[in-house]
Design an enzyme around this catalytic site. Structure first.
Site, short mmCIF file in Angstrom:
data_model
loop_
_atom_site.label_atom_id
_atom_site.label_comp_id
_atom_site.label_asym_id
_atom_site.label_seq_id
_atom_site.Cartn_x
_atom_site.Cartn_y
_atom_site.Cartn_z
CE LYS A 192 50.94 67.14 56.76
NZ LYS A 192 50.98 65.68 56.61
CE LYS A 249 53.95 67.30 59.52
NZ LYS A 249 53.33 66.09 60.02
C1 PBG Z 1 51.37 62.50 56.85
C2 PBG Z 1 52.52 62.79 57.71
C3 PBG Z 1 53.81 63.15 57.32
C4 PBG Z 1 54.53 63.34 58.47
C5 PBG Z 1 53.70 63.08 59.54
N1 PBG Z 1 52.45 62.76 59.06
C6 PBG Z 1 54.44 63.26 56.02
C7 PBG Z 1 53.70 63.59 54.82
O1 PBG Z 1 53.03 64.63 54.74
O2 PBG Z 1 53.78 62.77 53.90
C8 PBG Z 1 55.96 63.72 58.53
C9 PBG Z 1 56.56 63.72 59.87
C10 PBG Z 1 58.04 63.66 59.84
O3 PBG Z 1 58.67 63.84 58.78
O4 PBG Z 1 58.60 63.44 60.90
N2 PBG Z 1 50.14 62.77 57.41
ZN ZN Z 2 48.81 62.00 55.83
#
Ligand code: PBG
Ligand code: ZN
Length: 325
Positions: A192, A249
């Site tokens: 991520k 992602k």
């Molecule tokens: C947090 C989480 C996030 C997303 C999914 N799970 C955002 C973050 O790290 O604050 C983002 C998914 C999206 O933007 O579609 N665990």
């Molecule tokens: Zn989270």
């Protein structure tokens, strides 16, 4: 239709030609207890947080379109300092999974997001340490294990840890196995990347309770966007820890990482097409600056071409509607 634009049949054939099929699509589902009718935000048109009772209608719509996988994000009514709602047997995700498994059984593949940021007071993906500043990795991992086990007990097919804590995959694997859930798969959010493209998601899921959600700085545990080696190391590590599939992602900006993993590691990989990617296409198209149909097909095509086996996207329904198989 303007001259030179392709119709839906032609766009669908382009998607077929890269080998995409409906079974590879995963649709996000946001569920909240007592969500008010039309719990929506401007940056995520056509996406809403639905109350538990409405999930059946939502799933029927997906199944009719040929989509059989969802990822459930819970939006609890209450938060506390340790996010205890996340592992409550009667938490929103647990209730949703129990209900949908009873109604749809094996016709629906249920993936659950395993994190604490929806449930604690900070909006961070982990628990704060004693100093109340830094995230405490180990207590977070213990909490995530409890969350994952309750999701498995409710009937989830796959759990998807998304907090980017060290050791989360191996610990969750061990906890699931110890509780007799060795059949439950782990789809790990391994890479991520730190990004401003999560803001629309946070406004949808966090904004009621966390006022400064846009400025949450998760850079100490998310992957930097400058160093592909680090993304790959995170992924290799999760594979070693026992992940069944890994997520990268955002999607469009990280196609190089996806294709590298696919070619070098030959491991199942999912692209998560995040909220900001959706919002950019939707807002530009709403202004008639770009052609929405063409652009969403181009971007989903690119993810598939790069090597994604699975695509998690807010565009799932639109894509399924034009795919032939
Ligand atoms: C947090 C989480 C996030 C997303 C999914 N799970 C955002 C973050 O790290 O604050 C983002 C998914 C999206 O933007 O579609 N665990
Ligand atoms: Zn989270």
């Amino acid at each position: 239709m303007q001259k030179g634009q392709r119709n839906k049949g032609e766009l669908g054939r382009l998607l077929d030609s890269v080998g995409l099929n409906k079974k590879q699509l995963v649709c996000p589902l946001f569920v909240k207890d007592h969500a008010k009718e039309g719990c929506k935000i401007a940056s995520m048109p056509d996406v809403s947080v639905v109350p538990l009772e409405e999930t059946t209608t939502q799933i029927l719509e997906l199944i009719n379109l040929g989509i059989s996988s969802i990822i459930v994000f819970g939006v609890p009514s209450e938060r506390d300092s340790v996010g205890s709602n996340a592992s409550d047997q009667n938490g929103i995700v647990q209730k949703t999974v129990r209900k949908l498994k009873m109604e749809f059984g094996d016709a629906l593949n249920i993936i659950t997001d395993v994190c604490l940021c929806h449930y604690n007071l900070s909006g961070h993906c982990g628990l704060l340490g004693r100093q109340n500043e830094l995230i405490d990795n180990d207590s977070t991992v213990r909490a995530l294990c409890e969350v994952a086990v309750t999701h498995a007990q409710a009937g989830a097919d796959v759990v998807s840890p998304s907090s980017m804590m060290d050791g989360q995959v191996s610990s969750i694997r061990t906890s699931l196995d110890e509780h007799g859930y060795d059949n439950i798969k782990i789809l790990s959010v391994s890479a991520k990347h730190f990004s401003s493209l999560y803001s629309p998601f946070r406004s949808l899921a966090f904004s009621e309770q966390i006022r400064d959600y846009k400025s949450l700085d998760k850079s100490s545990y998310q992957v930097p966007y400058t160093n592909r080696g680090e993304s790959v190391r995170e992924i290799e590590n999760d594979i070693r820890e026992g992940a069944d599939m890994v997520i990268v992602k955002p999607a469009i900006l990280y196609l190089d990482v996806i294709s590298m993993i696919k070619e070098q590691l030959r491991f199942p990989i999912a692209a998560q097409n995040v909220s900001g990617e959706y919002a950019m296409i939707k807002s530009a198209a709403a202004n008639n600056w770009i052609n929405e149909e063409e652009w969403k097909v181009t971007s989903i095509c690119a993810m598939k071409r790069a090597g994604a086996d699975i695509i998690i996207s807010y565009f799932c329904k639109d894509i399924a509607a034009i795919l032939n198989c």
